[in-house]
Design an enzyme around this catalytic site. Structure first.
Site, PDB file in Angstrom:
ATOM      1  N   ASP A  75      82.907   8.035   8.407  1.00 18.75           N
ATOM      2  CA  ASP A  75      82.653   9.005   7.340  1.00 18.75           C
ATOM      3  C   ASP A  75      82.980  10.362   7.926  1.00 18.75           C
ATOM      4  O   ASP A  75      82.590  10.682   9.055  1.00 18.75           O
ATOM      5  CB  ASP A  75      81.204   8.955   6.868  1.00 18.75           C
ATOM      6  CG  ASP A  75      81.017   9.751   5.585  1.00 18.75           C
ATOM      7  OD1 ASP A  75      81.877   9.636   4.689  1.00 18.75           O
ATOM      8  OD2 ASP A  75      80.017  10.491   5.455  1.00 18.75           O
ATOM      9  N   ASP A 169      93.648  18.664   5.028  1.00 21.04           N
ATOM     10  CA  ASP A 169      94.584  18.929   6.129  1.00 21.04           C
ATOM     11  C   ASP A 169      95.492  20.142   5.886  1.00 21.04           C
ATOM     12  O   ASP A 169      95.756  20.914   6.814  1.00 21.04           O
ATOM     13  CB  ASP A 169      95.463  17.701   6.401  1.00 21.04           C
ATOM     14  CG  ASP A 169      94.714  16.578   7.088  1.00 21.04           C
ATOM     15  OD1 ASP A 169      93.548  16.790   7.493  1.00 21.04           O
ATOM     16  OD2 ASP A 169      95.289  15.479   7.234  1.00 21.04           O
ATOM     17  N   HIS A 194      89.522  15.013  14.549  1.00 19.66           N
ATOM     18  CA  HIS A 194      88.128  14.562  14.569  1.00 19.66           C
ATOM     19  C   HIS A 194      88.047  13.042  14.568  1.00 19.66           C
ATOM     20  O   HIS A 194      87.230  12.456  15.279  1.00 19.66           O
ATOM     21  CB  HIS A 194      87.390  15.136  13.357  1.00 19.66           C
ATOM     22  CG  HIS A 194      88.017  14.831  12.032  1.00 19.66           C
ATOM     23  ND1 HIS A 194      89.344  15.039  11.756  1.00 19.66           N
ATOM     24  CD2 HIS A 194      87.494  14.322  10.876  1.00 19.66           C
ATOM     25  CE1 HIS A 194      89.609  14.680  10.508  1.00 19.66           C
ATOM     26  NE2 HIS A 194      88.502  14.242   9.960  1.00 19.66           N
TER      27      HIS A 194
END
Length: 211
Positions: A75, A169, A194
């Site tokens: 997530d 992005d 990430h």
């Protein structure tokens, strides 16, 4: 012997990205990495937790139980400093209900992005700090569960740039660069993202549980 590892997502962009990341990390484990669409009985799980780790755990555990296979869920989202960490766990549904598939998902991404840029339109450049955060969890059919988090720091630009990537992005510039993540190649993005950072932290756990 090849083992199946199920990803708790129907997002084709995320499946593609995670397959690339896992291939670079644990290719020697001889895994067949499949998305939730390829597993019978895999149901969508509401993201009812208030943390990335909580939501990832919900999805991974549910899929492991439904499939009887090792399952991985993540997530992730964007945390904007001036917005107190929002959109956070609500990143995918910031402008309303969660995204669908295909064209509906692309339209939802544009709506989320547009709303975010409106909300920070008057914020000076020096206060547009943000971070992408990702929690990754692996769940085994026998009940074992482990999770980690990864993040990448950066800032928001004022207009989308680039055609690669997805979600937020096109407006996120990693610290130390001038390009948005949507201007990175897949390999460049996976090396610093990430999600890449989270799954690199998850690698030893995967090796222990799946070897």
């Amino acid at each position: 012997m090849t083992r199946r590892l199920v990803l708790a997502t129907r997002n084709e962009h995320k499946v593609h990205e995670l397959r690339q990341i896992l291939a670079a990390l644990v290719d020697d484990l001889d895994l067949e990495v499949v998305g939730a669409d390829e597993v019978e009985g895999a149901a969508d799980v509401p993201e009812t937790e208030v943390t990335f780790l909580g939501n990832a755990r919900l999805k991974a555990v549910a899929l492991a139980r439904a499939s009887g296979l090792p399952s991985v869920a993540d997530d992730s989202g964007l945390a904007v400093e001036v917005l107190g960490g929002s959109p956070g766990v609500f990143s995918a549904r910031w402008s309303g209900s969660a995204a669908g598939e295909g064209a509906a998902r692309a339209e939802k991404d544009r709506a989320n992005l547009g709303l975010l840029l409106e909300q920070v339109a008057d914020v000076p450049d020096e206060h547009r700090a943000a971070a992408f955060v990702c929690a990754a969890v692996v769940a085994m059919p026998d009940g074992r569960v482990e999770g980690v988090e990864g993040r990448v720091e950066g800032s928001l630009v004022r207009a989308p740039r680039g055609t690669n990537g997805f979600g937020y992005d096109p407006v996120f510039v990693p610290a130390g660069d001038s390009r948005t993540l949507a201007e990175y190649t897949d390999e460049e993005k996976n090396a610093i993202s990430h999600r890449g950072n989270a799954f690199r932290a998850l690698e030893p756990v995967l090796r222990e549980l799946l070897a």
